[in-house]
Motif scaffolding. Structure first.
Motif: not given
Length: 193
Positions: A101-108
């Motif tokens: 849950s600490s990984t930043v992901g690209i939503y859009a």
């Protein structure tokens, strides 16, 4: 000779001013926003490790520039992380089931163009948020604190191209070509609730 050097120096200064002015204009038209959703879990119904502790449910950052009649090109970038983050390889429901849950992901991530056709034909291309469903990925956009069972059957994002035309201020028509419109890869994912 000195006048030529003065003219060159003045030209360099003017070019720098123009560059700073262009950057300033770009930043003025760019919107940056976000939110953080967090809470204390007294009892984890799954009996997991999140009982009796503080959890970051979702953190979200949006950076966008709308396509307008004055500046026809636009873009949108949205990043998220946290326990409730489903897209962008972050959270239990992300691609590959990554529980980090600490990984930043690209939503859009998309680019847009407002074509000068009638009221304006807006064309978006890239990773686009879904236009379907009452519930959304962003925790602050949902009516309830949890998601319904049918949320797992709708797509969260799609990759493709859409075209939207505004018939009036309140009514618009959208058509497009996108991948996986029925979210077949998510229908059996129990972590999306």
């Amino acid at each position: 000779a000195q006048q030529g050097q003065i003219d060159q120096t003045q030209a360099v200064v003017n070019d720098e001013r123009d560059a700073v002015s262009a950057l300033s204009s770009f930043l003025e038209s760019t919107d940056i926003s976000g939110f953080v959703a967090a809470g204390w879990n007294y009892n984890d119904p799954d009996g997991g490790e999140s009982s009796n502790q503080f959890n970051l449910d979702q953190a979200w950052i949006s950076i966008s520039k709308a396509a307008t009649a004055d500046s026809r090109a636009g873009f949108s970038l949205e990043f998220q992380m946290g326990e409730m983050a489903l897209e962008g390889n972050s959270g239990p429901g992300g691609p590959g089931g990554n529980p980090n849950s600490s990984t930043v992901g690209i939503y859009a991530a998309s680019v847009s163009y407002l074509a000068p056709l009638g009221n304006g034909l807006l064309v978006d291309a890239g990773i686009l948020p879904t236009a379907l469903g009452a519930e959304v990925e962003a925790q602050n956009g949902n009516w309830q604190i949890s998601r319904g069972y049918v949320f797992g059957m709708q797509p969260i994002t799609s990759t493709g191209v859409t075209a939207k035309y505004a018939l009036t201020d309140n009514i618009s028509v959208m058509a497009g070509a996108i991948n996986d419109p029925l979210a077949s890869s998510r229908t059996n994912d129990s972590d999306t609730m």
